[in-house]
Design an enzyme around this catalytic site. Structure first.
Site, PDB file in Angstrom:
ATOM      1  N   THR A  14     -85.014 -81.841 -16.075  1.00 56.97           N
ATOM      2  CA  THR A  14     -85.583 -82.816 -15.148  1.00 56.97           C
ATOM      3  C   THR A  14     -85.723 -84.121 -15.914  1.00 56.97           C
ATOM      4  O   THR A  14     -86.461 -84.198 -16.898  1.00 56.97           O
ATOM      5  CB  THR A  14     -86.954 -82.362 -14.632  1.00 56.97           C
ATOM      6  OG1 THR A  14     -86.795 -81.129 -13.918  1.00 56.97           O
ATOM      7  CG2 THR A  14     -87.558 -83.403 -13.704  1.00 56.97           C
ATOM      8  N   ASP A  19     -79.108 -86.517  -5.828  1.00 53.10           N
ATOM      9  CA  ASP A  19     -78.794 -87.315  -7.016  1.00 53.10           C
ATOM     10  C   ASP A  19     -77.574 -88.189  -6.774  1.00 53.10           C
ATOM     11  O   ASP A  19     -77.491 -89.321  -7.284  1.00 53.10           O
ATOM     12  CB  ASP A  19     -78.577 -86.412  -8.227  1.00 53.10           C
ATOM     13  CG  ASP A  19     -77.515 -85.342  -8.004  1.00 53.10           C
ATOM     14  OD1 ASP A  19     -77.276 -84.941  -6.843  1.00 53.10           O
ATOM     15  OD2 ASP A  19     -76.926 -84.880  -9.006  1.00 53.10           O
TER      16      ASP A  19
END
Length: 249
Positions: free
Chosen positions: A12, A103
């Site tokens: 992350t 993303d």
């Protein structure tokens, strides 16, 4: 400050940003959200910084609520999740928008903001993805291919004699050892794949000029001898999240 979370399969990527730029960033192993390790790393990263908002993009759905829970309990914040419905800065011309990786949308937002449209983003992650914004400023789709490490790891795992290799630049196109030969196929061959796909995208878009921006772990290595790539932006996804937040307030 705004907290930015790019939740990937391995890590992350977390950032702290203000209205002008990303101030600092770090990586936290994604599997750490299942226990206390990631939360502890997050609190150490933020420290005494005052956090006023949070925005998330995630390709690991079962981790997303854990990150949201952390922002609620630590800072009493409801994190904004980037989805096709919360997307700002680019349009979408795609049959099933809900299937686009968040993303990839963040990358498209940041790339269009910096380079205009049309533009292509090449993200060198676990998979390499090409994301296309057309001249109208719409996300229209892209390409997904195996990532560089995934290809070389697969060769090692599926054969008896091919070693696991550390991916790096090679000077000669003729391998003088097994490892050298694998590196040529991986690095030089991968540049050929990227170059050919960029050419096909340029032809299909009928674009006289098509900026291409690279991001992800192997972006700098592959782009080094690939003039088709105009820029390498390691923080492109986080920048897209920052811009998404600013567009909401």
């Amino acid at each position: 400050m705004i907290l930015l979370f790019d939740i990937g399969n391995t890590n992350t990527h977390v950032g702290l940003a203000n209205a002008r730029r990303i101030v600092r960033h770090t990586d936290i192993p994604t599997n750490g959200w299942r226990h206390g390790a990631a939360r502890h790393a997050l609190t150490r990263f933020v420290g005494s910084t005052r956090v006023e908002g949070a925005v998330i993009c995630s390709v690991v759905p079962h981790v997303t609520p854990l990150v949201k829970k952390a922002t609620r309990s630590l800072w009493k914040l409801t994190a904004l999740e980037l989805t096709p419905k919360t997307l700002r800065g680019v349009g979408i011309d795609y049959p099933r928008p809900q299937t686009i990786g968040p993303d990839r949308l963040a990358n498209a937002v940041a790339a269009r903001a910096r380079f205009g449209a049309p533009v292509v983003v090449v993200d060198f992650g676990t998979a390499v993805t090409f994301d296309v914004v057309n001249a109208r400023g719409d996300y229209v789709g892209g390409v997904i291919a195996p990532g560089l490490a995934a290809m070389t790891d697969y060769l090692h795992e599926k054969t008896a004699l091919l070693p696991r290799i550390r991916i790096r630049e090679v000077k000669s196109a003729i391998g003088k050892s097994t490892e050298h030969a694998m590196l040529v196929g991986a690095v030089t061959g991968y540049r050929g794949l990227v170059r050919e796909l960029i050419g096909e995208l340029r032809r299909e878009l009928k674009a006289r000029r098509l900026p291409v921006v690279a991001t992800g772990g192997y972006a700098k290595l592959i782009a080094a001898n690939l003039p088709e790539i105009e820029a390498v932006e390691p923080l492109l996804t986080l920048e897209g999240l920052r811009l998404t937040w600013l567009a909401q307030v």
